[in-house]
Structure formats: structure tokens, C-alpha cells
Design an enzyme around this catalytic site. Structure first.
Site, PDB file in Angstrom:
ATOM      1  N   ASP A   1       0.811  -1.218   0.000  1.00 20.31           N
ATOM      2  CA  ASP A   1       0.000   0.000   0.000  1.00 20.31           C
ATOM      3  C   ASP A   1       0.846   1.270   0.000  1.00 20.31           C
ATOM      4  O   ASP A   1       2.016   1.264   0.404  1.00 20.31           O
ATOM      5  CB  ASP A   1      -0.898   0.039   1.242  1.00 20.31           C
ATOM      6  CG  ASP A   1      -2.067  -0.920   1.154  1.00 20.31           C
ATOM      7  OD1 ASP A   1      -2.084  -1.762   0.230  1.00 20.31           O
ATOM      8  OD2 ASP A   1      -2.969  -0.840   2.017  1.00 20.31           O
TER       9      ASP A   1
ATOM     10  N   HIS B   1       3.496  -2.342   3.227  1.00 22.10           N
ATOM     11  CA  HIS B   1       3.532  -0.992   2.661  1.00 22.10           C
ATOM     12  C   HIS B   1       4.865  -0.750   1.949  1.00 22.10           C
ATOM     13  O   HIS B   1       5.925  -1.062   2.508  1.00 22.10           O
ATOM     14  CB  HIS B   1       3.349   0.062   3.754  1.00 22.10           C
ATOM     15  CG  HIS B   1       1.994   0.028   4.398  1.00 22.10           C
ATOM     16  ND1 HIS B   1       1.640  -0.924   5.331  1.00 22.10           N
ATOM     17  CD2 HIS B   1       0.894   0.822   4.227  1.00 22.10           C
ATOM     18  CE1 HIS B   1       0.395  -0.719   5.720  1.00 22.10           C
ATOM     19  NE2 HIS B   1      -0.086   0.335   5.066  1.00 22.10           N
TER      20      HIS B   1
END
Length: 303
Positions: A111, A255
């Protein structure tokens, strides 16, 4: 008197010479003036030609951009990135794929990118291990770092929507539409990929964004295994977080952007190695959903 007359001759000659000089000067100026006008005219022609050339160059640039976008679209379709979701997943919330325990597949997702340094580092690790992942990208980061997203696409990874600003607060329908559709458009303009996968920032389902995405038939992709790397745990702890709830058909949240992701980068090779030792192979989210769709279709036929 004769003496005075003799003095007048040189003066007359001098006046005559002066008059002749003035006449010649005027003549020269008259001759030069057309040349000056011609120079000005040539200057105007050059300016017009430059403007025409600039317009022509701009048109060629626009044509090149259009050709490049078409090429990216064709490459995306050839690589299978132009995927279609089964009806059952359109507007659905997905935390994992419903697969049998012997289907040991896992989807790695990242992400908040694209992000300087860390996205490229993650891509390099995935490339070395021949793994395709799914990247949920933030629209404003796509705008700021388009070349990174082009690399994500070119290397065969799936690109998905993670809103434009990554806001958590409540948004009305108009704001939610902007957050999602503007990001989808930016992804398409940059890579030629039109995504129908969406992940709400922070996994928040009740601030208006997820509701808009569901109505627009995006698949709402959550996760079953959270690395919690955003809290900057130690590398061993980050790895343990991933495996604590990992299972076949699972979706792992990590992430590659939004801050310092050096620990995620450090942990990723060991995460990959440990999954492989356990007999897993890696798939993208669309591949995971396709596997579930086939499995559910087989079950339905048997009934």
C-alpha cells in the site's frame, strides 16, 4: 575687388562639396531603408516560422504520447493486467479467498506507493524471486512519481486503487467519487491499466469512500494477514506479524510507501523464503479471486 573674388571661389567650392555630401548621405539612407524593411520582414517571417515549428513539435509530442499510451494498453492486455472480475466479487468485501487447505497460495499486497527508493527496492526483490504482487497506490503519489508506477506495470504487477489523498475522515459522495475515480483515471493515464480493485485507507469502511466503491462495483480488497509495518516494528516482529494468521488463500498487507519502509524491505526476502519453505506459491489478487471463482463453480456443479 579682384582679390575678394578670388577668395569667394574656394568658399563656393566648399559649399558645393557640402551639398554634394548631404545629397549622397540621403541617397545612401534611401538605399539602406528598403534593406532595413526587408530585415524586419525577414524577422517577422522567422518568428512566424518558429511559431509554426513549435506548434508542429507540440502536435508530434501529443501524437507520441498517444502512441505510447496505446502501447502500454496493449502490453497490459498482453500480460493479463486487463482483467475482469467475476460478478460475485463486484461490490464485495474480500479479506481472503475461500480455497481448500491444499491450495497453498498467498497474495502479497503493498500500500501507499509509489514511493521513492522503497518501491524500487521492493520491485527488485520481487523480480529476483519471480513474484508478482498487487500494489494499492495513492493517486497523488502516482502523479508525483509516474515512472515508478510505469515500472510496476511493466514488470507485470497488478495496480489497484487506494484513493487520491489517503484521508480517513468522513467524505460525502462527491468527495468520495473524486478520491476514487480521479485515482483510477490517473492510473489509466499513466499505465493504460484500468483497475476495479479498491482498498480503503486504514481499512475504514464507514467514512463514505468504501460505500461509493461498492456502488461503483469495485471489489473492496482487505487483508487476512497484517504485517503492521506502518508502526515500525523490528524486522523479526514484522515477519512474525505476517505469519501469525497466514493461511492458503490469504492476503498479506505490507507498505511500500507513505513513510520509511526500510524494515519492510529488509523483512521481505525472509518472508518470501519462509512462505516457500512452507510450500506456498505467490499470486496476485485477481489470480486469487479467479481461483476462488473456479473452486466455487466446481462446488456448485457438484450440487
Amino acid at each position: 575687388m579682384e582679390h575678394n573674388k578670388s577668395l569667394l571661389w574656394p568658399q563656393g567650392i566648399l559649399i558645393a562639396l557640402l551639398a554634394l555630401g548631404a545629397t549622397l548621405s540621403i541617397a545612401v539612407m534611401m538605399l539602406l531603408r528598403p534593406n532595413a524593411s526587408e530585415a524586419q520582414s525577414n524577422q517577422r517571417i522567422n518568428i512566424n516560422n518558429n511559431l509554426v515549428a513549435k506548434v508542429g513539435t507540440q502536435k508530434r509530442i501529443e501524437g507520441l504520447k498517444a502512441a505510447m499510451l496505446t502501447t502500454w494498453q496493449q502490453e497490459a492486455q498482453a500480460k493479463g493486467l486487463g482483467y475482469a472480475l467475476a460478478t460475485r466479487f463486484q461490490g464485495a468485501v474480500i479479506k481472503e479467498a475461500k480455497l481448500s487447505s491444499n491450495q497453498k497460495v498467498i497474495a502479497l499486497t503493498f500500500d501507499d506507493g509509489p514511493w521513492p527508493e522503497s518501491t524500487a527496492q521492493v520491485l527488485e526483490i520481487l523480480k529476483q524471486n519471480n513474484i508478482k504482487a498487487t500494489f494499492f497506490v495513492v493517486g497523488q503519489n502516482v502523479k508525483n512519481y509516474p515512472d515508478l508506477l510505469k515500472r510496476v506495470s511493466a514488470e507485470g504487477h497488478v495496480i489497484a486503487n487506494h484513493t487520491w489523498h489517503h484521508w480517513y475522515h468522513f467524505m460525502n459522495q462527491q468527495a468520495a467519487a473524486y478520491e476514487i475515480e480521479h485515482t483510477t483515471d490517473m492510473i489509466y493515464q499513466t499505465t493504460g491499466v484500468k483497475t476495479n480493485l479498491f482498498r480503503p485507507p486504514g481499512g475504514i469502511m464507514h467514512n463514505g469512500v468504501a460505500a461509493y466503491a461498492k456502488n461503483a462495483k469495485y471489489a473492496i480488497v482487505m487483508w487476512s494477514s497484517d504485517s503492521i509495518d506502518y508502526s515500525q516494528p523490528t524486522v523479526p516482529k514484522l515477519i512474525d506479524n505476517v505469519f501469525r494468521l497466514a493461511k492458503p488463500g490469504g492476503i498479506v498487507l505490507m507498505h511500500d510507501g507513505g513513510g520509511n519502509r526500510s524494515r519492510t524491505v529488509q523483512a521481505l526476502p525472509e518472508i518470501i523464503n519462509r512462505f516457500r519453505k512452507q510450500g506456498y506459491r505467490f499470486v496476485t489478487v485477481p489470480e486469487l479471486l479467479e481461483m476462488e471463482d473456479k473452486a466455487q463453480s466446481l462446488i456448485a456443479k457438484k450440487k
